[in-house]
Design a protein around this motif. Structure first.
Motif, PDB file in Angstrom:
ATOM      1  N   ASP A 108       0.823  -1.211   0.000  1.00 41.79           N
ATOM      2  CA  ASP A 108       0.000   0.000   0.000  1.00 41.79           C
ATOM      3  C   ASP A 108       0.857   1.262   0.000  1.00 41.79           C
ATOM      4  O   ASP A 108       0.355   2.355   0.219  1.00 41.79           O
ATOM      5  N   GLN A 109       2.156   1.118  -0.266  1.00 42.58           N
ATOM      6  CA  GLN A 109       3.050   2.271  -0.271  1.00 42.58           C
ATOM      7  C   GLN A 109       2.711   3.248  -1.392  1.00 42.58           C
ATOM      8  O   GLN A 109       2.847   4.461  -1.222  1.00 42.58           O
ATOM      9  N   LEU A 110       2.279   2.737  -2.551  1.00 42.22           N
ATOM     10  CA  LEU A 110       1.914   3.643  -3.641  1.00 42.22           C
ATOM     11  C   LEU A 110       0.674   4.455  -3.299  1.00 42.22           C
ATOM     12  O   LEU A 110       0.572   5.631  -3.666  1.00 42.22           O
ATOM     13  N   ASP A 111      -0.281   3.828  -2.579  1.00 40.01           N
ATOM     14  CA  ASP A 111      -1.464   4.573  -2.142  1.00 40.01           C
ATOM     15  C   ASP A 111      -1.073   5.674  -1.159  1.00 40.01           C
ATOM     16  O   ASP A 111      -1.583   6.796  -1.240  1.00 40.01           O
ATOM     17  N   ALA A 112      -0.161   5.368  -0.240  1.00 42.70           N
ATOM     18  CA  ALA A 112       0.282   6.380   0.724  1.00 42.70           C
ATOM     19  C   ALA A 112       1.015   7.512   0.007  1.00 42.70           C
ATOM     20  O   ALA A 112       0.841   8.685   0.340  1.00 42.70           O
ATOM     21  N   LEU A 113       1.826   7.159  -1.006  1.00 41.60           N
ATOM     22  CA  LEU A 113       2.540   8.187  -1.766  1.00 41.60           C
ATOM     23  C   LEU A 113       1.566   9.051  -2.565  1.00 41.60           C
ATOM     24  O   LEU A 113       1.705  10.278  -2.614  1.00 41.60           O
ATOM     25  N   ALA A 114       0.543   8.422  -3.162  1.00 44.62           N
ATOM     26  CA  ALA A 114      -0.460   9.187  -3.908  1.00 44.62           C
ATOM     27  C   ALA A 114      -1.239  10.104  -2.982  1.00 44.62           C
ATOM     28  O   ALA A 114      -1.537  11.259  -3.329  1.00 44.62           O
ATOM     29  N   GLU A 119      -2.300  15.581  -0.978  1.00 44.06           N
ATOM     30  CA  GLU A 119      -2.370  16.580   0.088  1.00 44.06           C
ATOM     31  C   GLU A 119      -1.361  17.699  -0.121  1.00 44.06           C
ATOM     32  O   GLU A 119      -1.623  18.847   0.191  1.00 44.06           O
ATOM     33  N   LEU A 120      -0.209  17.364  -0.682  1.00 47.68           N
ATOM     34  CA  LEU A 120       0.836  18.356  -0.912  1.00 47.68           C
ATOM     35  C   LEU A 120       0.416  19.343  -1.996  1.00 47.68           C
ATOM     36  O   LEU A 120       0.633  20.547  -1.866  1.00 47.68           O
ATOM     37  N   MET A 121      -0.209  18.836  -3.053  1.00 46.24           N
ATOM     38  CA  MET A 121      -0.562  19.695  -4.187  1.00 46.24           C
ATOM     39  C   MET A 121      -1.888  20.429  -3.998  1.00 46.24           C
ATOM     40  O   MET A 121      -2.025  21.570  -4.397  1.00 46.24           O
ATOM     41  N   GLY A 125      -7.880  16.790   1.793  1.00 44.32           N
ATOM     42  CA  GLY A 125      -9.010  16.276   1.024  1.00 44.32           C
ATOM     43  C   GLY A 125      -9.222  14.819   1.350  1.00 44.32           C
ATOM     44  O   GLY A 125      -8.517  14.226   2.147  1.00 44.32           O
ATOM     45  N   ASP A 126     -10.229  14.248   0.716  1.00 44.93           N
ATOM     46  CA  ASP A 126     -10.541  12.846   0.936  1.00 44.93           C
ATOM     47  C   ASP A 126      -9.508  11.999   0.196  1.00 44.93           C
ATOM     48  O   ASP A 126      -9.342  12.126  -1.005  1.00 44.93           O
ATOM     49  N   CYS A 127      -8.831  11.154   0.924  1.00 45.58           N
ATOM     50  CA  CYS A 127      -7.803  10.320   0.329  1.00 45.58           C
ATOM     51  C   CYS A 127      -7.989   8.893   0.834  1.00 45.58           C
ATOM     52  O   CYS A 127      -7.360   8.472   1.797  1.00 45.58           O
ATOM     53  N   GLY A 128      -8.917   8.188   0.205  1.00 47.27           N
ATOM     54  CA  GLY A 128      -9.218   6.819   0.629  1.00 47.27           C
ATOM     55  C   GLY A 128      -8.185   5.836   0.125  1.00 47.27           C
ATOM     56  O   GLY A 128      -7.319   6.137  -0.685  1.00 47.27           O
ATOM     57  N   GLY A 129      -8.263   4.612   0.630  1.00 49.42           N
ATOM     58  CA  GLY A 129      -7.342   3.561   0.207  1.00 49.42           C
ATOM     59  C   GLY A 129      -7.639   3.098  -1.205  1.00 49.42           C
ATOM     60  O   GLY A 129      -8.750   3.239  -1.717  1.00 49.42           O
ATOM     61  N   GLY A 130      -6.656   2.516  -1.848  1.00 47.10           N
ATOM     62  CA  GLY A 130      -6.838   1.986  -3.196  1.00 47.10           C
ATOM     63  C   GLY A 130      -6.949   3.059  -4.255  1.00 47.10           C
ATOM     64  O   GLY A 130      -7.694   2.914  -5.224  1.00 47.10           O
ATOM     65  N   THR A 131      -6.241   4.174  -4.081  1.00 42.58           N
ATOM     66  CA  THR A 131      -6.373   5.276  -5.023  1.00 42.58           C
ATOM     67  C   THR A 131      -5.563   5.065  -6.298  1.00 42.58           C
ATOM     68  O   THR A 131      -5.845   5.704  -7.302  1.00 42.58           O
ATOM     69  N   VAL A 132      -4.585   4.197  -6.280  1.00 42.84           N
ATOM     70  CA  VAL A 132      -3.757   3.962  -7.461  1.00 42.84           C
ATOM     71  C   VAL A 132      -4.295   2.723  -8.176  1.00 42.84           C
ATOM     72  O   VAL A 132      -4.292   1.632  -7.621  1.00 42.84           O
ATOM     73  N   PRO A 133      -4.768   2.869  -9.421  1.00 46.00           N
ATOM     74  CA  PRO A 133      -5.305   1.701 -10.137  1.00 46.00           C
ATOM     75  C   PRO A 133      -4.202   0.688 -10.476  1.00 46.00           C
ATOM     76  O   PRO A 133      -3.017   1.025 -10.522  1.00 46.00           O
ATOM     77  N   MET A 134      -4.613  -0.545 -10.710  1.00 48.51           N
ATOM     78  CA  MET A 134      -3.656  -1.620 -10.958  1.00 48.51           C
ATOM     79  C   MET A 134      -2.836  -1.370 -12.218  1.00 48.51           C
ATOM     80  O   MET A 134      -1.644  -1.700 -12.259  1.00 48.51           O
TER      81      MET A 134
END
Length: 150
Positions: A108-114, A119-121, A125-134
């Motif tokens: 889940d490191q890519l989700d945390a990075l996304a 949040e940085l940009m 905001g709402d940042c749920g899990g699974g935000t990076v598609p496969m």
């Protein structure tokens, strides 16, 4: 006295009767352990510690095998470890291909990075899990693999 310290003829004959030392077992064990650490070190970081402990125990058993259970090996001049170096290089190459895939797909490191870059940009905001598609995960893994191979 000449020959003192060499042992009796019975000791020499008993050593001749022992099987010949075969270093293939030692080399194959070390290459296998390198593979375990290199392939599974990403998903199980303690693999290196486990393999180190196993190597320390195996060192004692190899010493016993070399000194008591087999004939003394004949010294040979060699340039390296031969084919084993090729196998180690191949394992390292495959690990450079597989490890980014393991991290990208199962972590889940890519989700945390996304979420962090979101949040940085854009601020909170709402940042749920699974935000990076496969599909993006596979592309990131391929890019990471290319960086590792350069």
């Amino acid at each position: 006295r000449a020959g003192e310290g060499c042992g009796t003829m019975a000791e020499v004959l008993s050593q001749v009767a022992l099987p010949a030392y075969d270093p293939i077992l030692d080399y194959s064990g070390m290459v296998t352990q390198f593979g375990y650490v290199a392939f599974f070190g990403v998903s199980f970081p303690l693999a290196a510690l486990v393999c180190m402990l196993h190597t320390m125990l195996r060192l004692r058993s190899n010493a016993l095998r070399l000194t008591q259970l087999s004939r003394r090996p004949r010294p040979q001049a060699v340039d390296g470890v031969g084919l084993w170096a090729t196998l180690l290089f191949f394992e390292a190459l495959v690990c450079a291909l597989v490890n980014p895939l393991i991290v990208a797909v199962s972590s889940d490191q890519l989700d945390a990075l996304a979420c962090w870059t979101h949040e940085l940009m854009r601020g909170d905001g709402d940042c749920g899990g699974g935000t990076v598609p496969m599909s993006a995960r596979f592309l990131i893994a391929i890019a990471a693999e290319h960086v590792l191979l350069i």
